[in-house]
Design a protein around this motif. Sequence first.
Motif: not given
Length: 125
Positions: A5-10
């Motif tokens: 799941v691609k999140t906003h976090l690095n």
Amino acid sequence: MRQLVKTHLNVSDTAPVEWATKGGNILYTAQIPIREDGSIETGGIAAQAQVTLDNLRRTVEAAGGTMDDVTQVLVYLPHKSDFAGMNEVYKTFFNKPYPNRATVVADLMVEGARIEIVAYAHIGG
């Protein structure tokens, strides 16, 4: 099959972990009080809980769900005295009926973190 799941976090280049994955319709995620730039929120428990739960909300949304899809939450705190402050912030992120929850007092791996959350959500299907 596990899906990222691609999140906003690095994502860390050194740690073999992801912020969130899905298996079927279940979201698996662990969150800490990390800002988008990778720094840790260093304020008190209310500030750290706010950042951590906002990260959770944004991650659930990135997976296609809402906070009403969260079914279980495990909260880890290094200080029992932080429970009340965490709870005040926590209740603003969820509607009744609340997710099943356990809160555990434990040492945390991230220096300066006063909260870590593991959450599971059933999304879709």
